[in-house]
Design a protein around this motif. Structure first.
Motif, PDB file in Angstrom:
ATOM      1  N   ASP A  52     -81.070   1.193  -7.435  1.00 12.93           N
ATOM      2  CA  ASP A  52     -81.725   1.333  -6.134  1.00 12.93           C
ATOM      3  C   ASP A  52     -83.131   0.753  -6.159  1.00 12.93           C
ATOM      4  O   ASP A  52     -83.679   0.382  -5.129  1.00 12.93           O
ATOM      5  N   ARG A 102     -67.568  -0.716 -11.967  1.00 13.69           N
ATOM      6  CA  ARG A 102     -67.615   0.525 -11.186  1.00 13.69           C
ATOM      7  C   ARG A 102     -68.919   1.302 -11.367  1.00 13.69           C
ATOM      8  O   ARG A 102     -68.995   2.482 -11.005  1.00 13.69           O
ATOM      9  N   SER A 103     -69.941   0.646 -11.909  1.00  8.47           N
ATOM     10  CA  SER A 103     -71.264   1.279 -12.012  1.00  8.47           C
ATOM     11  C   SER A 103     -72.137   0.801 -10.856  1.00  8.47           C
ATOM     12  O   SER A 103     -72.299  -0.408 -10.668  1.00  8.47           O
ATOM     13  N   PRO A 104     -72.710   1.727 -10.063  1.00  6.89           N
ATOM     14  CA  PRO A 104     -73.530   1.325  -8.908  1.00  6.89           C
ATOM     15  C   PRO A 104     -74.733   0.488  -9.315  1.00  6.89           C
ATOM     16  O   PRO A 104     -75.265   0.609 -10.419  1.00  6.89           O
ATOM     17  N   MET A 106     -71.407  -1.874  -6.429  1.00  8.23           N
ATOM     18  CA  MET A 106     -70.356  -2.020  -7.428  1.00  8.23           C
ATOM     19  C   MET A 106     -69.535  -3.277  -7.141  1.00  8.23           C
ATOM     20  O   MET A 106     -69.461  -3.753  -6.015  1.00  8.23           O
ATOM     21  N   ARG A 155     -74.973  -1.403 -15.379  1.00  8.11           N
ATOM     22  CA  ARG A 155     -75.338  -1.013 -14.019  1.00  8.11           C
ATOM     23  C   ARG A 155     -75.220  -2.197 -13.040  1.00  8.11           C
ATOM     24  O   ARG A 155     -75.663  -3.300 -13.319  1.00  8.11           O
ATOM     25  N   GLY A 156     -74.560  -1.928 -11.915  1.00  8.41           N
ATOM     26  CA  GLY A 156     -74.315  -2.944 -10.906  1.00  8.41           C
ATOM     27  C   GLY A 156     -73.040  -3.728 -11.118  1.00  8.41           C
ATOM     28  O   GLY A 156     -72.604  -4.463 -10.236  1.00  8.41           O
TER      29      GLY A 156
END
Length: 329
Positions: free
Chosen positions: A85, A80-82, A1, A76-77
């Motif tokens: 993976d 606050r979005s991880p 994040m 995503r990324g």
């Protein structure tokens, strides 16, 4: 994040969210979502671009949330979005999946919204053009500063003649693994040259610099590879929503040629707005023009949600699996 280092005062400081939610995408990715404005008001969904976050939309949220329900989410990324993976998490398919997840989590079944995307966010709308979620929830769309293919080859960030050398060097710059570091006078000048028009104010440049510099370099690089090989032109013809396109005539990242191609290929185009002196960051550089475009779309294509049957809150209560609620900011 991302590190949250956005400005904290002025027009470009993001206001606190009325509600914070987590939407879960098809591959299990968790997306930070925030909602502003009154329940039951016409809905607007905002999708930001590469290296940005929900903070990018501060000027839109401050204006629109007075009489609209404004939904913004972190790609995503970002924010606050991880980060994904798996390398497969960096793809236009994932972007489309994420948008569908956000729409399902925030809108009642059949509820419509104006969908607004900037740069990679607009590419997200195009990538999701044929998806059931977009057809169910989209009333109209606004595409700001975007393209559908050949982004690297046609970027004019580097002042070189078009050709293989410029394309190769541009690709290297955009995919650089080097950290951006803290925001400094030099980094502001570099960002302004690459992404903004000459007339952009110090306040606007600082707001954008803090957002962009907060993006983790791995995320920045991962999405740069997706943008560098982008091929979603075929999806433009599937975007059957009434759609308006906005471009900055000083945009070096996605020059106006992209906007003209997209507008020409749209099945239901509402026109192309060219903003003189504006670069790639039109929602920040020309917030009044972008806000007006959103309001015109909402006024023409939305009705208030209380006239559409179930409210979002009723749908959430009946189907709590649709969203996970967080605490208000």
């Amino acid at each position: 994040m991302s590190r949250l280092t956005h400005v904290t005062s002025g027009r470009y400081a993001p206001p606190p969210a009325a509600r914070e939610l987590t939407a879960v995408s098809a591959d299990g990715a968790r997306l930070y979502v925030e909602a502003h404005g009154p329940e039951g008001a016409p809905a607007v969904v905002l999708a930001h671009g590469w290296t940005c976050s929900t903070a990018f939309w501060a000027a839109q949220v401050r204006d629109l949330a007075t009489d609209h329900r404004v939904i913004a989410y972190d790609q995503r990324g970002h924010g606050r979005s991880p980060a994904p993976d798996d390398p497969d998490g960096y793809s236009t398919r994932a972007l489309a999946d994420d948008l569908e997840a956000v729409l399902a989590a925030t809108l009642a079944p059949g509820e419509k919204a104006v969908l607004v995307g900037h740069s990679m966010g607009a590419m997200t709308l195009i990538a999701a053009a044929g998806r059931p979620g977009l057809r169910e929830h989209g009333a109209a769309a606004l595409l700001c500063n975007t393209g559908a293919s050949d982004l690297v080859a046609e970027s004019t960030v580097l002042p070189l003649r078009p050709g293989r050398l410029r394309t190769r060097l541009t690709r290297s710059v955009l995919a650089s693994p080097a950290p951006l570091g803290p925001v400094t006078a030099v980094s502001r000048r570099v960002l302004k040259y690459a992404t903004m028009g000459r007339a952009s104010s110090r306040e606007q440049v600082d707001a954008c610099a803090r957002i962009v510099h907060a993006c983790p370099r791995g995320v920045r690089r991962g999405w740069s590879h997706v943008l560098g090989t982008l091929r979603i032109t075929a999806h433009v013809g599937e975007l059957t929503l009434p759609t308006r396109v906005v471009t900055g005539l000083a945009d070096r990242l996605t020059p106006p040629v992209h906007a003209h191609r997209i507008a020409a290929a749209l099945p239901d185009r509402l026109g192309l707005t060219e903003l003189t002196g504006v670069g790639h960051m039109s929602p920040v550089e020309a917030p009044d023009a972008v806000n007006l475009a959103i309001r015109e779309l909402a006024g023409a294509y939305l009705v208030r949600t209380h006239e559409q049957g179930r409210t979002h809150e009723q749908a959430r209560t009946e189907d709590p699996a649709r969203i996970e609620e967080g605490r208000a900011a």
